[in-house]
Design a protein around this motif. Structure first.
Motif, mmCIF file in Angstrom:
data_model
loop_
_atom_site.group_PDB
_atom_site.id
_atom_site.type_symbol
_atom_site.label_atom_id
_atom_site.label_comp_id
_atom_site.label_asym_id
_atom_site.label_seq_id
_atom_site.Cartn_x
_atom_site.Cartn_y
_atom_site.Cartn_z
ATOM 1 N N MET A 18 0.840 -1.190 0.000
ATOM 2 C CA MET A 18 0.000 0.000 0.000
ATOM 3 C C MET A 18 0.879 1.245 0.000
ATOM 4 N N ILE A 19 0.463 2.221 -0.784
ATOM 5 C CA ILE A 19 1.228 3.457 -0.888
ATOM 6 C C ILE A 19 1.207 4.184 0.460
ATOM 7 N N GLY A 20 2.391 4.631 0.900
ATOM 8 C CA GLY A 20 2.509 5.355 2.159
ATOM 9 C C GLY A 20 2.685 4.472 3.380
ATOM 10 N N GLN A 21 2.649 3.146 3.207
ATOM 11 C CA GLN A 21 2.808 2.215 4.317
ATOM 12 C C GLN A 21 4.234 1.661 4.306
ATOM 13 N N LYS A 22 4.847 1.560 5.487
ATOM 14 C CA LYS A 22 6.197 1.024 5.603
ATOM 15 C C LYS A 22 6.139 -0.488 5.810
ATOM 16 N N TYR A 23 7.104 -1.185 5.197
ATOM 17 C CA TYR A 23 7.133 -2.645 5.224
ATOM 18 C C TYR A 23 8.529 -3.139 5.615
ATOM 19 N N ARG A 24 8.535 -4.338 6.194
ATOM 20 C CA ARG A 24 9.765 -5.075 6.456
ATOM 21 C C ARG A 24 9.810 -6.273 5.521
ATOM 22 N N ILE A 25 10.927 -6.449 4.853
ATOM 23 C CA ILE A 25 11.128 -7.589 3.967
ATOM 24 C C ILE A 25 12.190 -8.476 4.603
ATOM 25 N N ILE A 26 11.797 -9.689 4.932
ATOM 26 C CA ILE A 26 12.641 -10.620 5.686
ATOM 27 C C ILE A 26 12.800 -11.892 4.874
ATOM 28 N N ILE A 27 13.984 -12.467 4.934
ATOM 29 C CA ILE A 27 14.226 -13.771 4.345
ATOM 30 C C ILE A 27 14.748 -14.700 5.437
ATOM 31 N N ASN A 28 14.154 -15.902 5.525
ATOM 32 C CA ASN A 28 14.552 -16.923 6.499
ATOM 33 C C ASN A 28 15.312 -18.028 5.777
ATOM 34 N N LEU A 29 16.486 -18.336 6.273
ATOM 35 C CA LEU A 29 17.325 -19.379 5.690
ATOM 36 C C LEU A 29 17.506 -20.499 6.702
ATOM 37 N N ASP A 30 17.343 -21.724 6.265
ATOM 38 C CA ASP A 30 17.620 -22.916 7.073
ATOM 39 C C ASP A 30 18.910 -23.537 6.545
ATOM 40 N N LEU A 31 19.972 -23.477 7.362
ATOM 41 C CA LEU A 31 21.295 -23.948 6.954
ATOM 42 C C LEU A 31 21.695 -25.157 7.790
ATOM 43 N N PRO A 32 22.207 -26.205 7.168
ATOM 44 C CA PRO A 32 22.689 -27.352 7.948
ATOM 45 C C PRO A 32 24.003 -27.014 8.663
ATOM 46 N N GLU A 33 24.177 -27.625 9.810
ATOM 47 C CA GLU A 33 25.428 -27.428 10.560
ATOM 48 C C GLU A 33 26.484 -28.398 10.022
ATOM 49 N N SER A 34 26.852 -28.162 8.797
ATOM 50 C CA SER A 34 27.806 -29.045 8.122
ATOM 51 C C SER A 34 29.203 -28.431 8.154
ATOM 52 N N PRO A 35 30.236 -29.241 7.992
ATOM 53 C CA PRO A 35 31.604 -28.684 7.926
ATOM 54 C C PRO A 35 31.795 -27.721 6.774
ATOM 55 N N VAL A 36 31.056 -27.903 5.675
ATOM 56 C CA VAL A 36 31.195 -26.996 4.531
ATOM 57 C C VAL A 36 30.730 -25.590 4.906
ATOM 58 N N ASN A 37 29.587 -25.501 5.578
ATOM 59 C CA ASN A 37 29.093 -24.179 5.989
ATOM 60 C C ASN A 37 29.998 -23.565 7.048
ATOM 61 N N GLU A 38 30.615 -24.408 7.885
ATOM 62 C CA GLU A 38 31.578 -23.869 8.853
ATOM 63 C C GLU A 38 32.774 -23.264 8.131
ATOM 64 N N GLN A 39 33.210 -23.899 7.068
ATOM 65 C CA GLN A 39 34.363 -23.406 6.315
ATOM 66 C C GLN A 39 34.005 -22.171 5.478
ATOM 67 N N VAL A 40 32.741 -22.090 5.029
ATOM 68 C CA VAL A 40 32.335 -20.928 4.221
ATOM 69 C C VAL A 40 32.448 -19.648 5.026
ATOM 70 N N GLY A 41 32.017 -19.708 6.294
ATOM 71 C CA GLY A 41 32.068 -18.518 7.124
ATOM 72 C C GLY A 41 30.990 -17.529 6.726
ATOM 73 N N MET A 42 31.376 -16.272 6.517
ATOM 74 C CA MET A 42 30.403 -15.248 6.157
ATOM 75 C C MET A 42 30.134 -15.264 4.657
ATOM 76 N N PHE A 43 28.911 -14.945 4.334
ATOM 77 C CA PHE A 43 28.496 -14.832 2.944
ATOM 78 C C PHE A 43 27.443 -13.732 2.850
ATOM 79 N N MET A 44 27.160 -13.283 1.624
ATOM 80 C CA MET A 44 26.235 -12.179 1.385
ATOM 81 C C MET A 44 24.941 -12.699 0.743
ATOM 82 N N VAL A 45 23.846 -12.090 1.171
ATOM 83 C CA VAL A 45 22.536 -12.352 0.577
ATOM 84 C C VAL A 45 21.995 -11.014 0.092
ATOM 85 N N CYS A 46 21.631 -10.942 -1.187
ATOM 86 C CA CYS A 46 21.164 -9.689 -1.781
ATOM 87 C C CYS A 46 19.736 -9.849 -2.302
ATOM 88 N N ALA A 47 19.013 -8.733 -2.248
ATOM 89 C CA ALA A 47 17.643 -8.673 -2.763
ATOM 90 C C ALA A 47 17.523 -7.478 -3.693
#
Length: 321
Positions: free
Chosen positions: A100-129
């Motif tokens: 709606m015009i004139g109304q403020k909104y929050r845009i949220i993204i939820n990510l479910d990540l496995p606790e795998s060694p690969v994600n531990e090694q990745v560390g920080m990463f960027m998510v863009c919209a």
């Protein structure tokens, strides 16, 4: 004597008829006014409720909109892995503007990540919209950094032992849910309404179970009051509508059935009834006079006496001469 009694009875009958007609007319008028009054009251009440419901529907925005985000990528044929960044495209409803015009909104993204060694090694990463209009023109873009929470080996082992029944039964998983707020106070542009949202994870190796996008309306002012106190706001809104509607109804009622209108009607009716009574009396008097003149018959003895006295006077005048 008999004619006088007949006229008296006729007058009484006419008066009784007039009183009965006046009572019947008053009862009919009262019933008509009562039915019009209560029908108007019911109509005003339902119209006030309908107006508030229509205002609530038009004024209140959609509080939440959730869509699953299906990440896509191109696999590499030379070696195992992902050759481009995982991305997703979400098409918003086109029948009516999602925001709606004139109304403020929050845009949220939820990510479910496995606790795998690969994600531990990745560390920080960027998510863009990236937000685009129906012509594909970029309206806004935003990026957030993310990382799974660090857990030591001892704590991970203890937690695995404690939650092993849940893991074995499938009621729990070894994953972390991450909430990224891409926009905090986003307002839609009237000239470029948002129709497409593109998400992209700027890392080749990150592993994702599932992703969801949620658009939440940040209510404030009257909208916040109407949402969190619906009963109170409904009573105030419907009461305000009833106040204005009954004010208009009262003015209309006075214009149609006011005391001045009733007095004018009574005066006209009384003058017409008074004129009819005068005409009735004059006609009765004329009928009485005509009946009296018709009923009058001269007495023959009186006529004979008058003739004898006239002849005697004539003889006396002749003798004197």
């Amino acid at each position: 004597m008999f004619g006088f009694l007949t006229r008296y009875i006729d007058r009484k009958v006419q008066r009784v008829k007039k009183s009965i007609m006046s009572v019947g007319l008053w009862a009919t008028l009262a019933a008509y006014r009562g039915s019009v009054f209560w029908m108007s009251v019911v109509t005003v009440v339902w119209a006030s409720i309908f107006l508030y419901a229509a205002f609530y529907t038009a004024y209140m925005p959609s509080l939440a909109y959730t869509r699953p985000v299906h990440m896509q990528y191109k696999p590499c044929y030379s070696n195992k892995g992902v050759c481009d960044y995982p991305s997703a495209h979400i098409k918003l409803p086109t029948k009516s503007s999602m925001m709606m015009i004139g109304q403020k909104y929050r845009i949220i993204i939820n990510l479910d990540l496995p606790e795998s060694p690969v994600n531990e090694q990745v560390g920080m990463f960027m998510v863009c919209a990236r937000l685009a209009d129906r012509h594909g023109q970029l309206v806004s873009s935003s990026c957030r950094s993310a990382r799974i929470r660090y857990i030591s080996d001892i704590l991970r082992n203890l937690r695995t032992v404690v939650k092993s029944p849940l893991y074995l039964s499938g009621l729990a998983e070894e994953k972390q849910s991450m909430v990224l707020e891409m926009y905090t106070d986003f307002e839609e542009d009237r000239l470029h309404p948002i129709t497409d949202i593109h998400f992209e994870v700027l890392d080749h190796d990150v592993q994702i179970y599932a992703a969801r996008m949620t658009i939440l309306a940040r209510l404030s002012g009257l909208r916040y009051l109407m949402y969190h106190w619906p009963v109170f706001s409904a009573l105030v809104g419907i009461g305000t509508n009833l106040l204005f509607a009954f004010a208009v109804f009262a003015m209309s009622w006075r214009h149609l059935f006011g005391s001045e209108v009733i007095d004018n009607k009574h005066n006209s009716e009384s003058s017409s009834s008074h004129g009819s009574l005068i005409k009735l009396d004059s006609s009765e008097d004329s009928s009485e006079s005509s009946s009296d003149s018709a009923d009058y018959v001269p007495d023959e003895s009186n006529v004979f006496k008058v003739k004898r006295s006239t002849y005697a006077a004539a003889d006396l005048m002749i003798a004197e001469q």
